[in-house]
Design a protein around this motif. Structure first.
Motif, PDB file in Angstrom:
ATOM      1  N   VAL A  47       0.856  -1.186   0.000  1.00  0.00           N
ATOM      2  CA  VAL A  47       0.000   0.000   0.000  1.00  0.00           C
ATOM      3  C   VAL A  47       0.897   1.242   0.000  1.00  0.00           C
ATOM      4  N   ARG A  48       0.741   2.070  -1.024  1.00  0.00           N
ATOM      5  CA  ARG A  48       1.552   3.279  -1.196  1.00  0.00           C
ATOM      6  C   ARG A  48       3.054   2.972  -1.063  1.00  0.00           C
ATOM      7  N   ARG A  49       3.435   1.792  -1.564  1.00  0.00           N
ATOM      8  CA  ARG A  49       4.829   1.329  -1.595  1.00  0.00           C
ATOM      9  C   ARG A  49       5.388   1.066  -0.193  1.00  0.00           C
ATOM     10  N   ARG A  50       4.523   1.072   0.835  1.00  0.00           N
ATOM     11  CA  ARG A  50       4.950   0.764   2.196  1.00  0.00           C
ATOM     12  C   ARG A  50       4.940  -0.754   2.428  1.00  0.00           C
ATOM     13  N   ALA A  51       5.768  -1.188   3.390  1.00  0.00           N
ATOM     14  CA  ALA A  51       5.647  -2.566   3.850  1.00  0.00           C
ATOM     15  C   ALA A  51       4.246  -2.762   4.420  1.00  0.00           C
ATOM     16  N   THR A  52       3.576  -3.828   4.013  1.00  0.00           N
ATOM     17  CA  THR A  52       2.161  -3.995   4.325  1.00  0.00           C
ATOM     18  C   THR A  52       1.910  -5.328   5.011  1.00  0.00           C
ATOM     19  N   LEU A  53       1.253  -5.273   6.166  1.00  0.00           N
ATOM     20  CA  LEU A  53       0.860  -6.476   6.899  1.00  0.00           C
ATOM     21  C   LEU A  53      -0.628  -6.702   6.647  1.00  0.00           C
ATOM     22  N   LEU A  54      -0.931  -7.693   5.830  1.00  0.00           N
ATOM     23  CA  LEU A  54      -2.309  -7.959   5.415  1.00  0.00           C
ATOM     24  C   LEU A  54      -2.755  -9.318   5.924  1.00  0.00           C
ATOM     25  N   SER A  55      -3.901  -9.348   6.567  1.00  0.00           N
ATOM     26  CA  SER A  55      -4.532 -10.608   6.973  1.00  0.00           C
ATOM     27  C   SER A  55      -6.036 -10.453   6.854  1.00  0.00           C
ATOM     28  N   ASN A  56      -6.718 -11.597   6.814  1.00  0.00           N
ATOM     29  CA  ASN A  56      -8.159 -11.506   6.613  1.00  0.00           C
ATOM     30  C   ASN A  56      -8.879 -11.187   7.919  1.00  0.00           C
ATOM     31  N   THR A  57     -10.153 -10.932   7.806  1.00  0.00           N
ATOM     32  CA  THR A  57     -10.963 -10.447   8.922  1.00  0.00           C
ATOM     33  C   THR A  57     -10.901 -11.367  10.145  1.00  0.00           C
ATOM     34  N   GLU A  58     -11.114 -12.667   9.934  1.00  0.00           N
ATOM     35  CA  GLU A  58     -11.133 -13.580  11.082  1.00  0.00           C
ATOM     36  C   GLU A  58      -9.781 -13.630  11.771  1.00  0.00           C
ATOM     37  N   THR A  59      -8.693 -13.530  11.016  1.00  0.00           N
ATOM     38  CA  THR A  59      -7.359 -13.585  11.619  1.00  0.00           C
ATOM     39  C   THR A  59      -7.173 -12.469  12.633  1.00  0.00           C
ATOM     40  N   TRP A  60      -7.595 -11.255  12.273  1.00  0.00           N
ATOM     41  CA  TRP A  60      -7.460 -10.122  13.202  1.00  0.00           C
ATOM     42  C   TRP A  60      -8.329 -10.328  14.436  1.00  0.00           C
ATOM     43  N   ALA A  61      -9.538 -10.873  14.237  1.00  0.00           N
ATOM     44  CA  ALA A  61     -10.403 -11.141  15.388  1.00  0.00           C
ATOM     45  C   ALA A  61      -9.795 -12.213  16.288  1.00  0.00           C
ATOM     46  N   GLN A  62      -9.201 -13.235  15.685  1.00  0.00           N
ATOM     47  CA  GLN A  62      -8.547 -14.280  16.481  1.00  0.00           C
ATOM     48  C   GLN A  62      -7.380 -13.707  17.287  1.00  0.00           C
ATOM     49  N   LEU A  63      -6.648 -12.764  16.713  1.00  0.00           N
ATOM     50  CA  LEU A  63      -5.538 -12.137  17.432  1.00  0.00           C
ATOM     51  C   LEU A  63      -6.056 -11.420  18.678  1.00  0.00           C
ATOM     52  N   ALA A  64      -7.185 -10.747  18.546  1.00  0.00           N
ATOM     53  CA  ALA A  64      -7.768 -10.046  19.691  1.00  0.00           C
ATOM     54  C   ALA A  64      -8.214 -11.024  20.770  1.00  0.00           C
ATOM     55  N   ILE A  65      -8.791 -12.146  20.361  1.00  0.00           N
ATOM     56  CA  ILE A  65      -9.199 -13.169  21.331  1.00  0.00           C
ATOM     57  C   ILE A  65      -7.979 -13.748  22.039  1.00  0.00           C
ATOM     58  N   ALA A  66      -6.921 -14.052  21.283  1.00  0.00           N
ATOM     59  CA  ALA A  66      -5.711 -14.624  21.875  1.00  0.00           C
ATOM     60  C   ALA A  66      -5.068 -13.655  22.860  1.00  0.00           C
ATOM     61  N   ALA A  67      -5.078 -12.361  22.541  1.00  0.00           N
ATOM     62  CA  ALA A  67      -4.483 -11.365  23.442  1.00  0.00           C
ATOM     63  C   ALA A  67      -5.238 -11.318  24.768  1.00  0.00           C
ATOM     64  N   ARG A  68      -6.552 -11.472  24.720  1.00  0.00           N
ATOM     65  CA  ARG A  68      -7.350 -11.421  25.951  1.00  0.00           C
ATOM     66  C   ARG A  68      -7.202 -12.693  26.776  1.00  0.00           C
ATOM     67  N   LEU A  69      -7.160 -13.844  26.103  1.00  0.00           N
ATOM     68  CA  LEU A  69      -7.133 -15.121  26.821  1.00  0.00           C
ATOM     69  C   LEU A  69      -5.727 -15.527  27.239  1.00  0.00           C
ATOM     70  N   GLY A  70      -4.733 -15.190  26.434  1.00  0.00           N
ATOM     71  CA  GLY A  70      -3.392 -15.713  26.673  1.00  0.00           C
ATOM     72  C   GLY A  70      -3.241 -17.076  26.019  1.00  0.00           C
ATOM     73  N   PRO A  71      -2.003 -17.517  25.782  1.00  0.00           N
ATOM     74  CA  PRO A  71      -1.775 -18.762  25.039  1.00  0.00           C
ATOM     75  C   PRO A  71      -2.425 -19.993  25.657  1.00  0.00           C
ATOM     76  N   ASP A  72      -2.350 -20.159  26.963  1.00  0.00           N
ATOM     77  CA  ASP A  72      -2.856 -21.376  27.584  1.00  0.00           C
ATOM     78  C   ASP A  72      -4.379 -21.474  27.482  1.00  0.00           C
ATOM     79  N   ALA A  73      -5.069 -20.420  27.849  1.00  0.00           N
ATOM     80  CA  ALA A  73      -6.531 -20.444  27.776  1.00  0.00           C
ATOM     81  C   ALA A  73      -7.009 -20.535  26.324  1.00  0.00           C
ATOM     82  N   TYR A  74      -6.292 -19.873  25.422  1.00  0.00           N
ATOM     83  CA  TYR A  74      -6.658 -19.930  24.003  1.00  0.00           C
ATOM     84  C   TYR A  74      -6.587 -21.368  23.509  1.00  0.00           C
ATOM     85  N   ALA A  75      -5.579 -22.118  23.947  1.00  0.00           N
ATOM     86  CA  ALA A  75      -5.363 -23.494  23.487  1.00  0.00           C
ATOM     87  C   ALA A  75      -6.180 -24.515  24.265  1.00  0.00           C
TER      88      ALA A  75
END
Length: 493
Positions: A199-227
Motif C-alpha cells: 500500500v503506497r509502496r509501504r511494507a504492508t501487513l495484510l490478513s483476513n478479517t477472522e485472523t485479526w479477530a482471532q488475534l484479539a481473542i488470543a491477546a485477551r485469553l493468553g496462550p494457555d486459555a486460548y489453546a
C-alpha cells in the motif's frame, strides 16, 4: 449504527463462544456492547505480540493459512529497510459466494476485528490501518460506524471493492487500495516487502478479517486459555459458513478439529451426495469420508481436502451434480481477471466442456478435453484462481463419477439442476448464437478466441456463452462483424 436495514448473517456455536460471544443477545455489538462482552485488551509491545502469535500458532484464516508471526516479521523487516512505518490491512473483501464469516464479523462484531488490527498497529508503529470491504455489503456501513466510535492508534479508512471473486486476492485488494484496477498483480511481489506490492509502496501487513479477530481473542485469553479448545497443532476455534438449500447460510463457531458429521447434524443437514469444503477453490468429499472428517487443516489435508476459508456446502441427492458443477465453473471462468493463459483459455474451455457433459450433448473426447484444460490451468496462473478452480472441478469429477458416467452414456442422471450451489445475482453479459443463421464462417473465433470455440464441424460449440468483463470488447466486435448476423450480446440482471 444508522443506515439502511441490511440482512446480517445468523450465527451458531458448538461449545464456548469466543468470536461469536454476545451475538445471541445483540444484533450488532456497538462499542458499548462490545466492552460489556469482551474484557479490555492488554497492552502488547512488538516482541510480545509476535511471541503471542507464535505461541497460539496463529495462521491466516482466509485460505492460504500462512503463519501470522512470520508474515508480521517480514513486514517489520521491510519497514525497517524502507525507513517508513508499515501499513496494516484488514482483508474483508469476501468474494466467495458460499462464505459469509467475514461479512458476519464486520457487520455484527466489527470492534473485535478492529481490536486485532489496532493491537498490531500500536505494537508495530503502523502508519495507517486500511479495511477492505465488499461494496454493498453490511460492512460498508458497519465498519465506518465502528471506526467513528473508538480511539485509534493511527489513521484508519475503509475501502470498498467490487463484489468479484478475485477482489479478495491479496494483490488485487492492495491494487484496489492504491486506486488501481482490482485484479491480481501480473508480476508477483510480497506486500510485506513494500514497493509496488504494498500500500503506497509501504511494507504492508495484510490478513483476513477472522485472523485479526482471532488475534484479539488470543491477546485477551493468553496462550494457555486460548489453546484449551481445538487441537494441539491448531488451537482455538474456527468460523465456518454452512450453506443450507432454501435458507440463509449459518456462520458456525466450533473448536478446530470438530468432526464434520456432527457439525452438519447440529445444523440440521446431512452429507447428501457429497460435501464441498473450503468453497469454490476447495475440494469435494464423499459422504462417508465427510462424516468423520476433522475440521482442521491437517485433518482435511489427509483426505485430499482443505479447510481454506471454511465454507461448507452439501449437495442433496435430488439435484444433478454435473449441472451444479458446470454452472459454478462457468461463473468462475467469467470471474477471472483474464491476465494469463489458464484464465483466458483453460477455464473457459473447461467450463464449456462441462456444460456439454451436463447437457448430455458431449461428443467423444470432451471429458478428456476438460481434464486437459484443467491440467494446463494448474500451476501456470498469475494467481491461485486457476489452481483452485481446477481442484474444485477435478475432485467433483471423482466424487460424482457415477453421475458422470450416466451423462457420458447420453442418458444423463435424470435429475434437474436446482441451483443449490450459491452464486451471486449480479449483472453480466452473455454472447448468444442463433444457429439458424450461423453459416460456419469461423470469423467469430478469430475475433474472440477467448470467448467462442468451434466444434469439429466448424460451428460454435455452445449457443450461450458467459462473457467476463475483460472479454466484452472482443465479444462486441465479434457481434458487429459477424457476416451472418448470428450473434448478439445480451445483458443479464
Amino acid at each position: 449504527m444508522r443506515g439502511p436495514e441490511l440482512e446480517l448473517p445468523a450465527v451458531r456455536r458448538l461449545g464456548t463462544a469466543r468470536l461469536t460471544a454476545g451475538l445471541n443477545r445483540h444484533r450488532r455489538l456497538d462499542l458499548a456492547a462490545h466492552r460489556r462482552v469482551h474484557p479490555p485488551l492488554p497492552p502488547l509491545d512488538r516482541d510480545g505480540l509476535l511471541a503471542l502469535a507464535e505461541a497460539v500458532a496463529l495462521r491466516g484464516r482466509g485460505g492460504a493459512g500462512f503463519p501470522f508471526a512470520r508474515k508480521a516479521r517480514a513486514a517489520l523487516a521491510g519497514a525497517d529497510r524502507l525507513g517508513v512505518p508499515p501499513v496494516v490491512v484488514v482483508n474483508g473483501a469476501e468474494g466467495e459466494p458460499p462464505s459469509a464469516k467475514d461479512k458476519m464479523l464486520l457487520a455484527r462484531a466489527p470492534h473485535l476485528v478492529l481490536d486485532g488490527a489496532c493491537l498490531a498497529a500500536a505494537a508495530f508503529g503502523a502508519e495507517e490501518i486500511v479495511i477492505g470491504v465488499t461494496a454493498g455489503s453490511p460492512g460498508e456501513i458497519s465498519v465506518p460506524a465502528a471506526l467513528a466510535e473508538r480511539e485509534l492508534p493511527c489513521p484508519a479508512r475503509t475501502v470498498c471493492l467490487p463484489e468479484r471473486f478475485v477482489s479478495g486476492e491479496s494483490g488485487a485488494l492492495i491494487r484496489g487500495v492504491n486506486g488501481l484496477p482490482v485484479a491480481p498483480t501480473p508480476l508477483k511481489g510480497r506486500a510485506a516487502h513494500g514497493g509496488t506490492a504494498g500500500v503506497r509502496r509501504r511494507a504492508t501487513l495484510l490478513s483476513n478479517t477472522e485472523t485479526w479477530a482471532q488475534l484479539a481473542i488470543a491477546a485477551r485469553l493468553g496462550p494457555d486459555a486460548y489453546a484449551s479448545v481445538g487441537t494441539l497443532a491448531e488451537p482455538g476455534t474456527i468460523l465456518l459458513t454452512v450453506n443450507r438449500s432454501g435458507a440463509a447460510p449459518l456462520v458456525v463457531e466450533a473448536p478446530a478439529g470438530t468432526a464434520l458429521g456432527p457439525m452438519l447434524d447440529a445444523c440440521g443437514l446431512e452429507p447428501g451426495a457429497g460435501v464441498l469444503v473450503s468453497g469454490y477453490h476447495g475440494a469435494w468429499l464423499r459422504p462417508l469420508d465427510a462424516v468423520g472428517a476433522p475440521l482442521s487443516r491437517a485433518g482435511l489435508a489427509a483426505l485430499g481436502g482443505a479447510l481454506g476459508a471454511g465454507a461448507i456446502v452439501t449437495l442433496p441427492h435430488d439435484t444433478c451434480p454435473l449441472g451444479e458443477i458446470a454452472r459454478v465453473t462457468a461463473w468462475l471462468a467469467a470471474e477471472s481477471a483474464g491476465q494469463c493463459g489458464p484464465c483466458k483459455r483453460g477455464l473457459p474451455a473447461a467450463a464449456e466442456s462441462l456444460a456439454l457433459l451436463a447437457a448430455g450433448a458431449a461428443e467423444p473426447g470432451v471429458l478428456d478435453d476438460a481434464r486437459r484444460a484443467l491440467g494446463a490451468a494448474q500451476g501456470g496462473g498469475a494467481c491461485s484462481h486457476p489452481d483452485g478452480t481446477a481442484r474444485f472441478v477435478r475432485t467433483a469429477l471423482d466424487v460424482f463419477a457415477d453421475d458422470l458416467d450416466a451423462h457420458l452414456s447420453g442418458s444423463g442422471c435424470g435429475r434437474p439442476v436446482h441451483g443449490v450451489l450459491p452464486l451471486p445475482r449480479v449483472a453480466g453479459a452473455r454472447l448468444e448464437v442463433d444457429w439458424s443463421r450461423c453459416s460456419g464462417h469461423g470469423l467469430c473465433t478469430v475475433l474472440a478466441p477467448d470467448v467462442i470455440r468451434l466444434g469439429p464441424h466448424g460451428y460454435p460449440t455452445s449457443t450461450s456463452v458467459p462473457v467476463a468483463p475483460w472479454q466484452e470488447h472482443a465479444a462486441r466486435r465479434t457481434v458487429n462483424q459477424c457476416p451472418a448476423l448470428a450473434l448478439r450480446l445480451r445483458r443479464t440482471a
